[in-house]
Enzyme design. Structure first.
Site, PDB file in Angstrom:
ATOM      1  N   GLU A  35       0.814  -1.231   0.000  1.00  0.00           N
ATOM      2  CA  GLU A  35       0.000   0.000   0.000  1.00  0.00           C
ATOM      3  C   GLU A  35       0.843   1.275   0.000  1.00  0.00           C
ATOM      4  OE1 GLU A  35      -3.227   1.184  -0.316  1.00  0.00           O
ATOM      5  OE2 GLU A  35      -3.433  -0.829  -1.105  1.00  0.00           O
ATOM      6  N   HIS A  37       3.777   1.761  -1.516  1.00  0.00           N
ATOM      7  CA  HIS A  37       4.168   2.017  -2.907  1.00  0.00           C
ATOM      8  C   HIS A  37       2.959   2.488  -3.719  1.00  0.00           C
ATOM      9  CE1 HIS A  37       7.204  -1.263  -1.920  1.00  0.00           C
ATOM     10  NE2 HIS A  37       7.970  -0.252  -2.257  1.00  0.00           N
ATOM     11  N   GLY A 147       8.464   7.903  -0.254  1.00  0.00           N
ATOM     12  CA  GLY A 147       7.675   7.870   0.980  1.00  0.00           C
ATOM     13  C   GLY A 147       8.481   8.379   2.165  1.00  0.00           C
ATOM     14  N   ILE A 176       2.666   5.314   5.283  1.00  0.00           N
ATOM     15  CA  ILE A 176       1.403   4.569   5.400  1.00  0.00           C
ATOM     16  C   ILE A 176       1.558   3.484   6.481  1.00  0.00           C
ATOM     17  CG2 ILE A 176      -0.334   3.182   4.149  1.00  0.00           C
ATOM     18  CD1 ILE A 176      -0.076   5.944   2.948  1.00  0.00           C
ATOM     19  N   ILE A 184       4.125   0.345   7.010  1.00  0.00           N
ATOM     20  CA  ILE A 184       4.131  -0.701   5.981  1.00  0.00           C
ATOM     21  C   ILE A 184       5.492  -0.746   5.300  1.00  0.00           C
ATOM     22  CG2 ILE A 184       3.077  -1.442   3.803  1.00  0.00           C
ATOM     23  CD1 ILE A 184       0.429  -0.568   4.809  1.00  0.00           C
ATOM     24  N   ARG A 187       9.739  -5.477   4.159  1.00  0.00           N
ATOM     25  CA  ARG A 187      10.433  -6.359   5.107  1.00  0.00           C
ATOM     26  C   ARG A 187       9.506  -6.894   6.205  1.00  0.00           C
ATOM     27  NH1 ARG A 187      15.127  -2.717   3.974  1.00  0.00           N
ATOM     28  NH2 ARG A 187      16.709  -4.064   3.040  1.00  0.00           N
TER      29      ARG A 187
END
Ligand code: PAF
Length: 280
Positions: A35, A37, A147, A176, A184, A187
């Protein structure tokens, strides 16, 4: 969605888009998409005429004892996810396309890479700036999306672009979190169910940092010790807990202005990072 594996094909496709005066939004990734990405891809989709996503697990940003070999890969799943998001081009190069024989155009990551993960993962950010600069040369994007989960990485790339005069707008997108607060990350899939529960401690410690800072505590060594004591009860090893200036990433003694609280911990064998910018 067009899938391109060679630099030659990519250059041709980008030439065509440039001729058509399409704005190119670029999302560089190492795949095993989630999510986080997809939020970057969605924003790129909104803001540009064409969206290019790259998937390349960049060997030179991993240290010798790190997880390059076992880094999760799932191209067919990634491909389906990107098709749903209406990405236009998926660039899927092999290592020799990105680093052809004799490649020596390494990019130094600059001062912002000195602390935090840069200190703990020597060579990591040099690998990141080298690959991102190489990808920028090939994709020639108008905007590129990163991000805030990898906050230091985003700042290092912003500074690199400024220093090298690369004409691309770096767009920083919100971190996120999953339903349980865990940031998120690809890994996270290494975590066992029991480790996943303990991984929540990173997010919880950031909430604790916010409470402490907002209660007026200014002494950073005091805040750090509180966070470390909390984390020690849940994680297997603390890599670092740092509170730095949110723009220049320099260490601080006292809270002043906007600070970045950044954490890296091992839960089992998995190294997790998380961060939060807090106004003092
Ligand atoms: O954040 C990542 O996934 C990687 O560091 C990046 C920016 C794609 C470079 O390999």
């Amino acid at each position: 969605m067009l899938i391109i594996r060679s630099v030659k094909q990519l250059v041709k496709a980008i030439d065509r888009l440039k001729k058509e005066k399409k704005r190119i939004g670029f999302v560089p990734t190492m795949g095993f998409l989630h999510e986080g990405h997809l939020s970057l891809v969605r924003r790129a989709r909104k803001e540009n005429g064409c969206v290019v996503v790259s998937i390349f697990v960049n060997p030179i940003q991993f240290g010798p004892t790190e997880d390059f070999a076992r880094y999760p890969r799932s191209i067919s799943r990634d491909r389906q996810m990107l098709e749903k998001e209406h990405a236009d081009i998926l660039f899927l190069p092999e290592v020799n396309e990105i680093y052809p024989k004799g490649f020596n155009r390494y990019v130094q990551p600059g001062l912002l890479a000195k602390g935090l993960c840069g200190r703990k993962r020597p060579g990591h950010f040099r690998g990141v700036t080298t690959v991102v600069n190489r990808l920028f040369e090939l994709v020639r994007p108008d905007r590129a999306y990163f991000g805030k989960k990898d906050y230091q990485q985003a700042k290092v790339i912003e500074a690199m672009v400024k220093r090298l005069g690369v004409k691309v707008k770096i767009c920083l997108c919100e971190l996120i979190r999953d339903f349980d607060g865990v940031a998120i990350s690809s890994r996270n899939q290494y975590l066992s169910p029991e480790e996943r529960i303990r991984a929540k401690a990173l997010y919880q410690s950031l909430k604790k940092a916010r409470r402490l800072i907002q209660s007026g505590i200014k002494d950073i060594s005091h805040i750090r010790s509180e966070l470390e004591a909390f984390l020690k009860a849940h994680v297997d090893q603390i890599d670092y807990v740092e509170i730095v200036n949110s723009e220049n990433l320099k260490p601080l003694k006292r809270i002043s202005g906007r600070v970045l609280v950044a954490i890296a911990c091992f839960v089992g064998r998995t190294r997790l990072i998380d961060n939060r910018v807090i106004k003092g």
